[in-house]
Design an enzyme around this catalytic site. Structure first.
Site, PDB file in Angstrom:
ATOM      1  CE  LYS A 102      -4.203 -20.637  32.695  1.00  0.00           C
ATOM      2  NZ  LYS A 102      -4.745 -19.295  32.419  1.00  0.00           N
ATOM      3  CG  HIS A 124      14.607  25.333  52.467  1.00  0.00           C
ATOM      4  ND1 HIS A 124      15.508  24.445  53.004  1.00  0.00           N
ATOM      5  CD2 HIS A 124      15.262  25.999  51.475  1.00  0.00           C
ATOM      6  CE1 HIS A 124      16.668  24.560  52.375  1.00  0.00           C
ATOM      7  NE2 HIS A 124      16.543  25.499  51.436  1.00  0.00           N
ATOM      8  CB  THR A 169      19.130 -21.354  18.484  1.00  0.00           C
ATOM      9  OG1 THR A 169      18.935 -22.313  17.442  1.00  0.00           O
ATOM     10  CG2 THR A 169      20.266 -21.827  19.388  1.00  0.00           C
ATOM     11  CG  HIS A 170      16.629 -18.300  15.743  1.00  0.00           C
ATOM     12  ND1 HIS A 170      16.786 -16.957  15.501  1.00  0.00           N
ATOM     13  CD2 HIS A 170      17.820 -18.879  15.421  1.00  0.00           C
ATOM     14  CE1 HIS A 170      18.002 -16.723  15.038  1.00  0.00           C
ATOM     15  NE2 HIS A 170      18.661 -17.865  14.995  1.00  0.00           N
ATOM     16  CD  GLU A 175       2.548 -14.113  33.631  1.00  0.00           C
ATOM     17  OE1 GLU A 175       2.226 -14.716  32.587  1.00  0.00           O
ATOM     18  OE2 GLU A 175       1.716 -13.805  34.504  1.00  0.00           O
ATOM     19  CB  SER A 213     -11.218 -15.425  39.206  1.00  0.00           C
ATOM     20  OG  SER A 213     -11.256 -14.847  37.905  1.00  0.00           O
TER      21      SER A 213
END
Length: 447
Positions: free
Chosen positions: A278, A70, A150-151, A285, A273
């Site tokens: 990159k 408790h 748009t879209h 993300e 890696s």
């Protein structure tokens, strides 16, 4: 999860150390209130002794809890040992007044709400900072031309500053929501086993809450109703969704095929890696991923609202995980975005290249209206514009040289607009004659 961009303060809010400090203060305040009230027998001298000697040791509390199973009793036992250690041996122990007439949730729920106000204060600070950065960058890029989509398809010209401005307005709404949610959760309750004040005077509740900056729950049933906490969790999910919106836009703009903006890439940073070239949008993300956690945790809070009768503890275990995780994750997300948005790298030349990528198709709406102004019907004008637009699309899709959309209109005998008229229509700035209205409104936005 807690990295160098996350302030340690948010993590500390949900530590046992902080929780026990708040528990200690609540118990001391309750003793002072009882002494002030003068009905239970505790003297002001005893209350002062408790104030001066109250302490705890988190490791000792953990050891006691392993036996008692408790947490509140373990804490109270440990705190009492410090209060009584130097007390006169020939007098009753002053610790007997601690937790007088109270129940566990009086302590736990009041402390939890106080912790949540602490956490809200940190998020409110984050929101103000991020919103201010978005507003500043909006004016910095007020005249930076880009194409609106748009879209996912090119629509009409706009400026990049509008993106920042849109984020600023949303964060202002989030700030209002956070401030309201903080107010909605800033409650305390010291009302006994089922909220009847059977063994404690309501004065104690008022005294403690006022000194903690809380408002007494008008009718608690031992627990403070979890609709307060569910509302807060819903607001956290909304703020997380706003962060996700910003992060998603940056991710899309950083794609190689678009490359109009890029999150900062620090010296020495590595992107992959396997592929040394990159430069991945890893931080935004991560923000999108953590948003899923905060949004999912809101469901936990909604499920915690329905308890058995006046109280059970089915909510307790779940919220101890979900609340801390949501606040720590959202604090981290917002601090990541503070760094990212402040240092967001923009490529105006690429924005212009993308704007002209469809060979003038983005000016179709202006051509349509100008043709209508010549006296022909909207349907007739629409057909002229669409026929030439689709022909341009086919050439773009086939990677054919072809001619521009403007040239096709000039070559179409159905189109009565002169070259000078079309040149004025095909000026991107022709779409932005009223853009000052947007930025005048933004100027008055305050964080």
């Amino acid at each position: 999860m807690i990295e160098r961009y996350t302030r340690p303060e948010m993590g500390y809010v949900f530590t046992l150390e902080n929780k026990y400090k708040i528990w200690q203060e609540i118990e001391v305040l309750a003793c002072e209130a009882q002494a002030e009230l003068g009905k239970t027998g505790i003297t002001k001298q005893e209350a002062q002794w408790i104030r001066d000697h109250a302490a705890f040791n988190a490791n000792e509390v953990d050891a006691l809890e392993a036996v008692t199973n408790h947490d509140v009793i373990a804490f109270l036992t440990n705190m009492a040992s410090y209060i009584d250690a130097a007390a006169p041996a020939n007098k009753p122990k002053p610790s007997r007044w601690v937790h007088y007439g109270m129940t566990s949730s009086d302590l736990g729920d009041t402390a939890l709400c106080y912790q949540l106000t602490q956490a809200c204060d940190l998020l409110i600070e984050d929101c103000k900072k991020l919103g201010s950065i978005c507003k500043r960058r909006a004016f910095e890029e007020k005249d930076t031309l880009c194409v609106g989509r748009t879209h996912g398809i090119h629509a009409e010209p706009m400026t990049f500053g509008m993106k920042f401005g849109s984020w600023a307005w949303e964060l202002k709404r989030d700030l209002t929501r956070l401030e309201d949610a903080r107010k909605n959760v800033a409650f305390g309750a010291i009302s006994g086993a089922v909220g009847t004040y059977s063994s404690i005077d309501p004065f104690v509740e008022e005294y403690v809450c006022k000194r903690l900056g809380l408002v007494h729950d008008p009718l608690s049933t031992q627990v403070i109703s979890r609709d307060h906490h569910a509302y807060l969790a819903g607001v956290l999910a909304t703020v997380a969704a706003s962060c996700e919106r910003i992060a998603t836009e940056i991710r899309n703009l950083q794609k190689t095929d678009t490359l109009e903006a890029e999150e900062p890439f620090r010296k020495g940073q590595k992107g992959s890696s396997a592929m040394p070239h990159k430069r991945n949008p890893i931080t935004v993300e991560k923000v999108c991923g953590l948003a899923r956690v905060v949004k999912a945790n809101a469901q936990v809070a909604f499920d915690n609202v329905a308890l058995w009768h006046e109280r059970d503890i089915s909510h307790s275990s779940a919220e101890r995980v979900a609340q801390a995780d949501s606040f720590i994750a959202l604090d981290h997300m917002m601090n990541c975005l503070i760094r990212i948005v402040d240092g967001l790298v923009l490529y105006p030349a690429q924005m212009l290249a993308n704007l002209h990528k469809t060979r003038g198709l983005i000016f179709s709406s202006k051509v349509l209206l100008r043709l209508v102004n010549t006296g022909i019907t909207r349907e007739e004008a629409y057909k002229i514009v669409q026929d030439n637009a689709m022909a341009t699309w086919r050439e773009i899709q086939q990677c054919e040289q072809g001619t521009s959309f403007e040239q096709k209109l000039l070559d179409d005998k159905r189109c009565s607009l002169s070259k000078d008229e079309l040149d004025r229509v095909f000026d991107p700035r022709s779409f932005l004659g009223r853009i000052d209205v947007v930025f005048d409104r933004l100027q008055n936005l305050e964080f």
